[in-house]
Scaffold this motif. Structure first.
Motif, PDB file in Angstrom:
ATOM      1  N   CYS A  73       0.844  -1.198   0.000  1.00  0.00           N
ATOM      2  CA  CYS A  73       0.000   0.000   0.000  1.00  0.00           C
ATOM      3  C   CYS A  73       0.881   1.250   0.000  1.00  0.00           C
ATOM      4  O   CYS A  73       1.898   1.293   0.701  1.00  0.00           O
ATOM      5  N   ALA A  74       0.490   2.264  -0.752  1.00  0.00           N
ATOM      6  CA  ALA A  74       1.259   3.503  -0.828  1.00  0.00           C
ATOM      7  C   ALA A  74       1.230   4.288   0.476  1.00  0.00           C
ATOM      8  O   ALA A  74       2.110   5.098   0.735  1.00  0.00           O
ATOM      9  N   VAL A  75       0.235   4.045   1.337  1.00  0.00           N
ATOM     10  CA  VAL A  75       0.109   4.798   2.587  1.00  0.00           C
ATOM     11  C   VAL A  75       0.749   4.061   3.757  1.00  0.00           C
ATOM     12  O   VAL A  75       1.668   4.550   4.390  1.00  0.00           O
ATOM     13  N   CYS A  76       0.263   2.860   4.049  1.00  0.00           N
ATOM     14  CA  CYS A  76       0.729   2.143   5.247  1.00  0.00           C
ATOM     15  C   CYS A  76       1.900   1.207   4.976  1.00  0.00           C
ATOM     16  O   CYS A  76       2.445   0.621   5.908  1.00  0.00           O
ATOM     17  N   LYS A  77       2.281   1.054   3.716  1.00  0.00           N
ATOM     18  CA  LYS A  77       3.429   0.231   3.299  1.00  0.00           C
ATOM     19  C   LYS A  77       3.264  -1.246   3.651  1.00  0.00           C
ATOM     20  O   LYS A  77       4.225  -1.985   3.724  1.00  0.00           O
ATOM     21  N   GLN A  78       2.039  -1.676   3.892  1.00  0.00           N
ATOM     22  CA  GLN A  78       1.762  -3.079   4.197  1.00  0.00           C
ATOM     23  C   GLN A  78       1.189  -3.755   2.961  1.00  0.00           C
ATOM     24  O   GLN A  78       0.446  -3.145   2.201  1.00  0.00           O
ATOM     25  N   SER A  79       1.533  -5.032   2.784  1.00  0.00           N
ATOM     26  CA  SER A  79       0.870  -5.761   1.708  1.00  0.00           C
ATOM     27  C   SER A  79      -0.532  -6.109   2.179  1.00  0.00           C
ATOM     28  O   SER A  79      -0.799  -6.157   3.378  1.00  0.00           O
ATOM     29  N   CYS A  80      -1.413  -6.320   1.266  1.00  0.00           N
ATOM     30  CA  CYS A  80      -2.812  -6.574   1.617  1.00  0.00           C
ATOM     31  C   CYS A  80      -2.896  -7.935   2.303  1.00  0.00           C
ATOM     32  O   CYS A  80      -2.612  -8.966   1.696  1.00  0.00           O
ATOM     33  N   VAL A  81      -3.263  -7.941   3.576  1.00  0.00           N
ATOM     34  CA  VAL A  81      -3.267  -9.168   4.364  1.00  0.00           C
ATOM     35  C   VAL A  81      -4.379 -10.126   3.953  1.00  0.00           C
ATOM     36  O   VAL A  81      -4.266 -11.323   4.145  1.00  0.00           O
ATOM     37  N   SER A  82      -5.448  -9.606   3.371  1.00  0.00           N
ATOM     38  CA  SER A  82      -6.559 -10.482   2.997  1.00  0.00           C
ATOM     39  C   SER A  82      -6.277 -11.228   1.707  1.00  0.00           C
ATOM     40  O   SER A  82      -7.041 -12.093   1.319  1.00  0.00           O
ATOM     41  N   GLY A  83      -5.180 -10.893   1.025  1.00  0.00           N
ATOM     42  CA  GLY A  83      -4.860 -11.550  -0.231  1.00  0.00           C
ATOM     43  C   GLY A  83      -5.559 -10.917  -1.418  1.00  0.00           C
ATOM     44  O   GLY A  83      -5.423 -11.370  -2.544  1.00  0.00           O
ATOM     45  N   ARG A  84      -6.313  -9.852  -1.182  1.00  0.00           N
ATOM     46  CA  ARG A  84      -7.014  -9.175  -2.269  1.00  0.00           C
ATOM     47  C   ARG A  84      -6.064  -8.237  -2.997  1.00  0.00           C
ATOM     48  O   ARG A  84      -5.002  -7.874  -2.491  1.00  0.00           O
ATOM     49  N   ARG A  85      -6.477  -7.808  -4.166  1.00  0.00           N
ATOM     50  CA  ARG A  85      -5.697  -6.842  -4.934  1.00  0.00           C
ATOM     51  C   ARG A  85      -5.799  -5.477  -4.257  1.00  0.00           C
ATOM     52  O   ARG A  85      -6.792  -5.176  -3.605  1.00  0.00           O
ATOM     53  N   LEU A  86      -4.771  -4.670  -4.422  1.00  0.00           N
ATOM     54  CA  LEU A  86      -4.812  -3.316  -3.893  1.00  0.00           C
ATOM     55  C   LEU A  86      -5.786  -2.482  -4.724  1.00  0.00           C
ATOM     56  O   LEU A  86      -5.925  -2.685  -5.930  1.00  0.00           O
ATOM     57  N   SER A  87      -6.466  -1.555  -4.078  1.00  0.00           N
ATOM     58  CA  SER A  87      -7.432  -0.686  -4.750  1.00  0.00           C
ATOM     59  C   SER A  87      -6.709   0.422  -5.495  1.00  0.00           C
ATOM     60  O   SER A  87      -5.677   0.915  -5.050  1.00  0.00           O
ATOM     61  N   VAL A  88      -7.272   0.824  -6.622  1.00  0.00           N
ATOM     62  CA  VAL A  88      -6.716   1.942  -7.384  1.00  0.00           C
ATOM     63  C   VAL A  88      -7.272   3.232  -6.784  1.00  0.00           C
ATOM     64  O   VAL A  88      -8.473   3.458  -6.793  1.00  0.00           O
ATOM     65  N   ASP A  89      -6.391   4.061  -6.232  1.00  0.00           N
ATOM     66  CA  ASP A  89      -6.806   5.341  -5.665  1.00  0.00           C
ATOM     67  C   ASP A  89      -6.757   6.383  -6.773  1.00  0.00           C
ATOM     68  O   ASP A  89      -5.777   6.472  -7.513  1.00  0.00           O
ATOM     69  N   GLY A 135     -10.029  12.558 -11.930  1.00  0.00           N
ATOM     70  CA  GLY A 135     -10.000  11.194 -12.466  1.00  0.00           C
ATOM     71  C   GLY A 135      -8.599  10.622 -12.549  1.00  0.00           C
ATOM     72  O   GLY A 135      -8.420   9.474 -12.947  1.00  0.00           O
ATOM     73  N   ASN A 136      -7.586  11.409 -12.182  1.00  0.00           N
ATOM     74  CA  ASN A 136      -6.203  10.936 -12.252  1.00  0.00           C
ATOM     75  C   ASN A 136      -5.928   9.876 -11.192  1.00  0.00           C
ATOM     76  O   ASN A 136      -6.341  10.021 -10.037  1.00  0.00           O
ATOM     77  N   VAL A 137      -5.200   8.830 -11.585  1.00  0.00           N
ATOM     78  CA  VAL A 137      -4.817   7.764 -10.662  1.00  0.00           C
ATOM     79  C   VAL A 137      -3.649   8.256  -9.826  1.00  0.00           C
ATOM     80  O   VAL A 137      -2.683   8.816 -10.344  1.00  0.00           O
ATOM     81  N   ARG A 138      -3.749   8.056  -8.490  1.00  0.00           N
ATOM     82  CA  ARG A 138      -2.717   8.534  -7.570  1.00  0.00           C
ATOM     83  C   ARG A 138      -1.826   7.417  -7.067  1.00  0.00           C
ATOM     84  O   ARG A 138      -0.670   7.643  -6.731  1.00  0.00           O
ATOM     85  N   GLY A 139      -2.355   6.215  -6.936  1.00  0.00           N
ATOM     86  CA  GLY A 139      -1.560   5.108  -6.420  1.00  0.00           C
ATOM     87  C   GLY A 139      -2.449   3.930  -6.091  1.00  0.00           C
ATOM     88  O   GLY A 139      -3.650   3.931  -6.381  1.00  0.00           O
ATOM     89  N   LEU A 140      -1.853   2.919  -5.467  1.00  0.00           N
ATOM     90  CA  LEU A 140      -2.581   1.719  -5.069  1.00  0.00           C
ATOM     91  C   LEU A 140      -2.617   1.650  -3.551  1.00  0.00           C
ATOM     92  O   LEU A 140      -1.587   1.816  -2.888  1.00  0.00           O
ATOM     93  N   LEU A 141      -3.808   1.429  -2.998  1.00  0.00           N
ATOM     94  CA  LEU A 141      -3.991   1.423  -1.555  1.00  0.00           C
ATOM     95  C   LEU A 141      -4.659   0.123  -1.103  1.00  0.00           C
ATOM     96  O   LEU A 141      -5.453  -0.454  -1.846  1.00  0.00           O
ATOM     97  N   CYS A 142      -4.376  -0.265   0.147  1.00  0.00           N
ATOM     98  CA  CYS A 142      -5.097  -1.391   0.740  1.00  0.00           C
ATOM     99  C   CYS A 142      -6.531  -0.937   1.033  1.00  0.00           C
ATOM    100  O   CYS A 142      -6.832   0.258   1.013  1.00  0.00           O
ATOM    101  N   GLY A 143      -7.391  -1.855   1.304  1.00  0.00           N
ATOM    102  CA  GLY A 143      -8.795  -1.535   1.534  1.00  0.00           C
ATOM    103  C   GLY A 143      -9.006  -0.559   2.676  1.00  0.00           C
ATOM    104  O   GLY A 143      -9.800   0.387   2.562  1.00  0.00           O
ATOM    105  N   ASN A 144      -8.288  -0.745   3.784  1.00  0.00           N
ATOM    106  CA  ASN A 144      -8.468   0.139   4.945  1.00  0.00           C
ATOM    107  C   ASN A 144      -8.037   1.572   4.644  1.00  0.00           C
ATOM    108  O   ASN A 144      -8.749   2.525   4.983  1.00  0.00           O
ATOM    109  N   CYS A 145      -6.885   1.735   4.006  1.00  0.00           N
ATOM    110  CA  CYS A 145      -6.415   3.091   3.683  1.00  0.00           C
ATOM    111  C   CYS A 145      -7.327   3.740   2.650  1.00  0.00           C
ATOM    112  O   CYS A 145      -7.610   4.935   2.726  1.00  0.00           O
ATOM    113  N   ASN A 146      -7.792   2.972   1.690  1.00  0.00           N
ATOM    114  CA  ASN A 146      -8.676   3.510   0.660  1.00  0.00           C
ATOM    115  C   ASN A 146      -9.995   3.975   1.272  1.00  0.00           C
ATOM    116  O   ASN A 146     -10.489   5.062   0.954  1.00  0.00           O
TER     117      ASN A 146
END
Length: 163
Positions: free
Chosen positions: A89-105, A111-122
């Motif tokens: 994750c771009a914010v918390c620097k943790q890989s997604c623990v649930s095994g899901r894909r990171l969300s596109v922020d 509409g510009n893409v800023r980064g990839l975030l875990c579900g909680n940070c998103n």
């Protein structure tokens, strides 16, 4: 009581048992609700396994089309961003623990893409409505609560010592 002829079951049925259809002359669908429901269930039973199998066999193609449609990026762009972020994750620097894909922020205004975030940070960013003022307010609130907890803990320790 008004009735209408159902073309599927070939019987007269009360008009309350028909769905509304604006394109029909009488404003009602040509099949009664029970016939339509039975048809939908039978079609779903045959379509669902086909679509599931097609999705699982072409997952990358589906994801690529989804990212293009929603965020104007390709799956290759997503994977490149993921590598640049070390699969975290771009914010918390943790890989997604649930095994899901990171969300596109992305920015909801541009509409510009800023980064990839875990579900909680998103979700946190979304709940804060992308407002720096709200996020700063949350930081100040947490700092204040931490100071209060420290002073309460110190007061309890002093009470224990002098009692």
């Amino acid at each position: 009581m008004q009735t209408k002829f159902c073309r599927k079951c070939n019987s007269d049925v009360p008009v309350e048992n028909f769905h509304k259809a604006t394109k029909e002359k009488d404003g009602l669908y040509c099949w009664c609700k029970p016939c339509r429901r039975a048809y939908d269930i039978s079609k779903e039973a045959t379509r669902l396994p086909y679509h599931r199998a097609r999705y699982h066999n072409n997952k990358d193609e589906y994801l690529d089309n989804f990212y293009k449609r929603r965020y104007k990026i390709t799956l290759a762009d997503y994977n490149r961003m993921l590598q640049e972020q070390n699969n975290a994750c771009a914010v918390c620097k943790q890989s997604c623990v649930s095994g899901r894909r990171l969300s596109v922020d992305h920015s909801h205004t541009t509409g510009n893409v800023r980064g990839l975030l875990c579900g909680n940070c998103n979700k946190s960013l979304g709940c804060a409505k992308d407002s720096i003022d709200i996020l700063n307010g949350l930081i100040e609130y947490l700092k204040k609560q931490k100071r209060m907890m420290r002073s309460q803990t110190l007061t309890r320790r002093l009470d224990d010592i002098y009692s």
